[in-house]
Design a protein around this motif. Structure first.
Motif, PDB file in Angstrom:
ATOM      1  N   CYS A  29     -14.286  -8.250  20.320  1.00 35.61           N
ATOM      2  CA  CYS A  29     -14.042  -6.807  20.421  1.00 35.61           C
ATOM      3  C   CYS A  29     -12.668  -6.552  19.826  1.00 35.61           C
ATOM      4  CB  CYS A  29     -14.089  -6.346  21.878  1.00 35.61           C
ATOM      5  SG  CYS A  29     -13.679  -4.581  22.115  1.00 35.61           S
ATOM      6  N   VAL A  30     -12.541  -5.490  19.041  1.00 38.74           N
ATOM      7  CA  VAL A  30     -11.242  -5.121  18.477  1.00 38.74           C
ATOM      8  C   VAL A  30     -10.888  -3.704  18.924  1.00 38.74           C
ATOM      9  CG1 VAL A  30     -11.353  -6.672  16.501  1.00 38.74           C
ATOM     10  CG2 VAL A  30     -12.317  -4.386  16.292  1.00 38.74           C
ATOM     11  N   ILE A  31      -9.630  -3.520  19.317  1.00 40.76           N
ATOM     12  CA  ILE A  31      -9.084  -2.203  19.648  1.00 40.76           C
ATOM     13  C   ILE A  31      -7.774  -2.100  18.875  1.00 40.76           C
ATOM     14  CG2 ILE A  31      -8.432  -0.573  21.456  1.00 40.76           C
ATOM     15  CD1 ILE A  31      -9.864  -2.311  23.484  1.00 40.76           C
ATOM     16  N   THR A  32      -7.820  -1.491  17.702  1.00 32.33           N
ATOM     17  CA  THR A  32      -6.673  -1.505  16.802  1.00 32.33           C
ATOM     18  C   THR A  32      -5.985  -0.139  16.737  1.00 32.33           C
ATOM     19  OG1 THR A  32      -8.061  -0.971  14.873  1.00 32.33           O
ATOM     20  CG2 THR A  32      -7.747  -3.305  15.400  1.00 32.33           C
ATOM     21  N   ASN A  33      -4.884  -0.123  15.983  1.00 28.17           N
ATOM     22  CA  ASN A  33      -4.218   1.137  15.609  1.00 28.17           C
ATOM     23  C   ASN A  33      -3.798   1.975  16.819  1.00 28.17           C
ATOM     24  OD1 ASN A  33      -3.212   2.922  13.678  1.00 28.17           O
ATOM     25  ND2 ASN A  33      -5.081   4.153  13.668  1.00 28.17           N
ATOM     26  N   ASN A  34      -3.279   1.319  17.868  1.00 27.61           N
ATOM     27  CA  ASN A  34      -2.754   2.012  19.051  1.00 27.61           C
ATOM     28  C   ASN A  34      -3.825   2.751  19.847  1.00 27.61           C
ATOM     29  OD1 ASN A  34      -0.173   1.324  17.900  1.00 27.61           O
ATOM     30  ND2 ASN A  34      -0.209   3.229  16.735  1.00 27.61           N
ATOM     31  N   THR A  35      -5.087   2.467  19.572  1.00 28.90           N
ATOM     32  CA  THR A  35      -6.159   3.248  20.191  1.00 28.90           C
ATOM     33  C   THR A  35      -6.165   3.110  21.707  1.00 28.90           C
ATOM     34  OG1 THR A  35      -7.505   3.045  18.206  1.00 28.90           O
ATOM     35  CG2 THR A  35      -8.648   3.626  20.228  1.00 28.90           C
ATOM     36  N   LEU A  36      -5.860   1.929  22.232  1.00 31.59           N
ATOM     37  CA  LEU A  36      -5.832   1.770  23.690  1.00 31.59           C
ATOM     38  C   LEU A  36      -4.798   2.699  24.304  1.00 31.59           C
ATOM     39  CD1 LEU A  36      -7.011   0.109  26.082  1.00 31.59           C
ATOM     40  CD2 LEU A  36      -4.998  -1.369  25.858  1.00 31.59           C
ATOM     41  N   PHE A  37      -3.671   2.900  23.607  1.00 33.87           N
ATOM     42  CA  PHE A  37      -2.603   3.746  24.137  1.00 33.87           C
ATOM     43  C   PHE A  37      -2.993   5.222  24.141  1.00 33.87           C
ATOM     44  CE2 PHE A  37       1.052   0.646  22.853  1.00 33.87           C
ATOM     45  CZ  PHE A  37       0.547  -0.299  23.741  1.00 33.87           C
ATOM     46  N   MET A  38      -4.022   5.596  23.394  1.00 33.46           N
ATOM     47  CA  MET A  38      -4.457   6.992  23.395  1.00 33.46           C
ATOM     48  C   MET A  38      -5.126   7.381  24.710  1.00 33.46           C
ATOM     49  SD  MET A  38      -3.372   8.250  20.603  1.00 33.46           S
ATOM     50  CE  MET A  38      -4.242   9.821  20.532  1.00 33.46           C
ATOM     51  N   LEU A  39      -5.458   6.395  25.518  1.00 35.37           N
ATOM     52  CA  LEU A  39      -5.967   6.676  26.861  1.00 35.37           C
ATOM     53  C   LEU A  39      -4.764   6.946  27.754  1.00 35.37           C
ATOM     54  CD1 LEU A  39      -8.656   3.857  27.007  1.00 35.37           C
ATOM     55  CD2 LEU A  39      -9.044   6.290  26.601  1.00 35.37           C
ATOM     56  N   PRO A  40      -4.706   8.111  28.423  1.00 33.52           N
ATOM     57  CA  PRO A  40      -3.444   8.601  28.979  1.00 33.52           C
ATOM     58  C   PRO A  40      -3.055   8.083  30.366  1.00 33.52           C
ATOM     59  CG  PRO A  40      -5.143  10.263  29.230  1.00 33.52           C
ATOM     60  CD  PRO A  40      -5.766   9.132  28.458  1.00 33.52           C
ATOM     61  N   SER A  41      -3.708   7.029  30.862  1.00 32.89           N
ATOM     62  CA  SER A  41      -3.311   6.485  32.156  1.00 32.89           C
ATOM     63  C   SER A  41      -3.617   4.994  32.190  1.00 32.89           C
ATOM     64  CB  SER A  41      -4.057   7.185  33.301  1.00 32.89           C
ATOM     65  OG  SER A  41      -5.423   6.802  33.323  1.00 32.89           O
ATOM     66  N   GLN A  42      -2.932   4.311  33.073  1.00 31.56           N
ATOM     67  CA  GLN A  42      -3.188   2.878  33.237  1.00 31.56           C
ATOM     68  C   GLN A  42      -4.621   2.642  33.702  1.00 31.56           C
ATOM     69  OE1 GLN A  42      -1.766   0.327  36.639  1.00 31.56           O
ATOM     70  NE2 GLN A  42      -0.317  -0.414  35.079  1.00 31.56           N
ATOM     71  N   GLY A  43      -5.118   3.515  34.572  1.00 34.01           N
ATOM     72  CA  GLY A  43      -6.482   3.350  35.059  1.00 34.01           C
ATOM     73  C   GLY A  43      -7.507   3.414  33.944  1.00 34.01           C
ATOM     74  N   LEU A  44      -7.343   4.368  33.019  1.00 33.62           N
ATOM     75  CA  LEU A  44      -8.276   4.478  31.894  1.00 33.62           C
ATOM     76  C   LEU A  44      -8.129   3.297  30.940  1.00 33.62           C
ATOM     77  CD1 LEU A  44      -8.102   8.296  31.132  1.00 33.62           C
ATOM     78  CD2 LEU A  44     -10.058   7.035  32.050  1.00 33.62           C
ATOM     79  N   GLN A  45      -6.907   2.834  30.750  1.00 41.37           N
ATOM     80  CA  GLN A  45      -6.715   1.679  29.885  1.00 41.37           C
ATOM     81  C   GLN A  45      -7.361   0.432  30.488  1.00 41.37           C
ATOM     82  OE1 GLN A  45      -2.481   1.534  29.108  1.00 41.37           O
ATOM     83  NE2 GLN A  45      -2.538   3.436  27.923  1.00 41.37           N
TER      84      GLN A  45
END
Length: 246
Positions: A106-122
């Motif tokens: 699985c790849v999550i690139t280009n800061n995409t994980l950080f676009m989720l606005p909370s630790q819980g969503l990440q």
């Protein structure tokens, strides 16, 4: 607080500028880095695939690729790029996605994980990534290093000209308590002005490792770039490789 519906609307609006904002200049190195982890025809799922710069290139190398993005507009651009129809597309929220459990990477690139606005969503996204992997499968996460933004004491404004002649003006503020970077992005082109807010919730590498470990993913290696350079205090980003526990 930004919601997943906000992210979908963000993708609908900023999609027209996505590849100008985020040209994948390191694509050859990224393909080589992925190739050092898994080889074709391994199965790859791209969370937050956007316009498909990486997904389509991987499919062209012989990988079996599925792309997940919350924005149908982004995936429409992926479809246009994917002229051979090699990538399977899913309009889905990566915190809830369920497109299989037999992926090697699985790849999550280009800061995409950080676009989720909370630790819980990440954590939810990392949990779904882990659930999509076979035992011993891998996850690659790319994120920006937050050091510069975290220490900003006032609004920072910068401007640049994008490849099509569009003027981009970014006004940035940081909320260090909640680890939020708020960017007001203004695009000026041929007399038209469009403004979009962009909020990212950054995570330090140590926090990212803890979130991943809680979802059964152990850090294997971390790089400062796609070429495999060391991650140091001067690195502008971190690229982390995790393995799902066997």
């Amino acid at each position: 607080m930004e919601t997943n519906a906000d992210l979908a609307r963000y993708g609908e609006g900023i999609g027209r500028y996505h590849d100008l904002l985020y040209p994948f200049l390191d694509l050859p190195s990224a393909l080589a880095r992925v190739g050092s982890v898994v080889e074709p025809p391994c199965r790859v799922v791209d969370f937050g695939a956007g316009t498909g710069q990486l997904a389509v290139a991987l499919a062209g190398r012989g990988y079996t690729v599925e792309a997940v993005d919350i924005s149908s507009a982004m995936l429409d651009q992926l479809r246009a790029r994917d002229t051979d129809g090699l990538v399977t597309r899913h309009v889905a929220d990566m915190t809830k996605a369920d497109v299989g459990d037999d992926f090697d990477l699985c790849v999550i690139t280009n800061n995409t994980l950080f676009m989720l606005p909370s630790q819980g969503l990440q954590r939810a996204a990392l949990s779904r990534a882990s659930a999509h992997l076979v035992e011993g499968g891998h996850l690659i996460v790319e994120g920006y290093d937050p050091s510069f933004y975290h220490t900003m004491s006032r609004e920072h404004t910068q401007s640049s000209v994008l490849g099509d002649g569009t003027l981009l003006v970014d006004s940035m503020t940081c909320d260090p308590v909640n680890q939020l970077l708020i960017v007001l992005r203004t695009f000026v082109s041929q007399g038209t002005v469009r403004t979009y807010p962009e909020i990212s919730r950054y995570a330090w590498p140590a926090e990212l490792d803890l979130m991943a470990e809680a979802e059964g993913l152990r850090l294997v290696e971390r790089w400062g770039d796609w070429e495999g350079g060391a991650f140091t205090r001067s690195s502008g980003r971190h690229i982390s490789l995790y393995r799902r526990a066997v």
